[in-house]
Every structure is written in C-alpha cells, then in structure tokens.
Design a protein around this motif. Sequence first.
Motif, mmCIF file in Angstrom:
data_model
loop_
_atom_site.group_PDB
_atom_site.id
_atom_site.type_symbol
_atom_site.label_atom_id
_atom_site.label_comp_id
_atom_site.label_asym_id
_atom_site.label_seq_id
_atom_site.Cartn_x
_atom_site.Cartn_y
_atom_site.Cartn_z
ATOM 1 N N ILE A 124 0.735 -1.123 0.028
ATOM 2 C CA ILE A 124 -0.063 0.068 -0.119
ATOM 3 C C ILE A 124 0.820 1.220 0.088
ATOM 4 C CG2 ILE A 124 -1.893 -1.343 1.139
ATOM 5 C CD1 ILE A 124 -0.817 0.171 3.789
ATOM 6 N N GLU A 131 -2.329 6.274 1.910
ATOM 7 C CA GLU A 131 -2.476 4.948 2.619
ATOM 8 C C GLU A 131 -3.925 4.562 3.450
ATOM 9 O OE1 GLU A 131 -0.573 3.048 6.918
ATOM 10 O OE2 GLU A 131 0.749 4.325 5.701
ATOM 11 N N ALA A 134 -6.241 3.553 0.622
ATOM 12 C CA ALA A 134 -6.072 1.937 0.208
ATOM 13 C C ALA A 134 -6.618 1.145 1.205
ATOM 14 C CB ALA A 134 -4.339 1.909 0.201
#
Length: 259
Positions: A124, A131, A134
């Motif tokens: 990720i 982040e 994701a």
Amino acid sequence: MKKIIALSTALLIAASLFAQTTLKVGATPEPHADILNLIKDDLAAEGIDLKVIEFTDYVTPNEAVESGEIDANYFQHIPYLESFNTERGYHLVNAAGIHVEPFALYSKKIKSVKDIKKKSRIAIPNDPTNEARALLLLQEAGLIKLAPDAGITATVQDITDNPLKLKFSEIEAASLPRVLSDVTAAVINGNYAIPAGLSAAKDGLFVEGSSSPYVNVIAVKAGNENTPAIKALIKAVQSEKVRNYIKERYPNGDVVAVF
C-alpha cells in the motif's frame, strides 16, 4: 526626433502585446502532464507560455509551489493537499477540480480477491492520505475492518479485524508498480498504475467507487488562485477539448472528468 520617439513608442507597445507570460506547472506524467501538454497551444494563443515540469514523486511538486519555483501543480487530490498543508505548515489551495482516478487493487499472481490466502502480503502507499485511501478500499473489499473513527486518517494500526492475517508493506506510491511481482497484491494510485500499463477497469481486482472524494486538482499557493494566468489555465483544462480527450483516451473509466 519626434518621428524616432513615436516609432520607438510604437515598437515598445507592439513588443508588449506580443510578450508572453511564462507559467510553470508541475505534474506527474500520466494523465496530468499529458493533459497539460494538450492545452499548450491554447494558452500560447492567449500569450501564456506553459512550461510543463514533470515530477515522479508527491513531495517536491508541492515544495516547488510553496517556494515559488513553479506557479502551480497538477497531481494530487484534496485530502493529500490538506494533509500536506497541516504537516508542513504550507499554504497551498485548490484552484480547481479536474478529474478522479479510481484506486484499485492489482496483482500479477491472482485473478480475484477471493484468491487471497492467509498471511498474503499486500503493498500500500506509505503517504498518510493514500495509505488511508488504500485501507478503506481493502475494507470495502471485505478483507479488513478499520476502527469506526479512522476515516481518511486510517493507518495499519487502525485495523481492528484482519481475518486472513494479511501482512502490509508500506511503500512509496511511485514504486508500487515495480514491486507488484514481489507481493500478492498492491493498491496503486491511478497516475502510477496507468503509465505501468495497468487499467483499473481491466486489471483491477477491486476498484474504488465512482463517488470517490479524491478529486485531482490544480493547486497553487494561497493568493495566486485568481491571477489571470491561473484562471486561463483552469479554463483551458476544464474545456470540452480536455473532456473529450479523457473520454477517448480512457474509455474504461480509468480517468473520469469531474467538470
């Protein structure tokens, strides 16, 4: 002598009429730089010399706008811009929203989310907003659960349920396509997936919904959003020419215009 002065004045006026304003805009290669290069001639007709400066990371183009090295950039979504301002004390603002690039989970080893096995490694992005984006995608795919209040600031520490005991590699976004062969799957940003030959519609195991709040914007330093050159840039980017280019270049919805 009067004729000479009059001639000199006329030449100065003519020179000013043909003088161009240089506008430096930073962008990641695709689709951002491609879209900007598409409108260079349109801006030139208005006396603006558009210089497109390509970057391959998410930090230096914001540093360049804040320092005044460049006038604007086009690569990031609003949550990333806001997070960057908070972390760095910067003064960047959204001058206009242009498009959305749906996030997707990709793999070279499996064909379906259902094929993900226990203790698989998932890559990720390592920057805070991407982040979180994701992880929210992985939650939507049913692979993990996050703390209810995590939202767009989620990190791996906010994972409350991980039934497959997935392992996560936090990697710089630009490097994710290069590590795809080394992990079970990776969540990759559109502007890095596309140049790597990946299509969210064709290759994505799971794709972000069309209602994504992560609109990619033209960003400038606060106070510059209403300058004539920036207004001309926005008008050119938010044109039918660009809308049609996006539709033709990305018919499967890997890039979606929002204007």
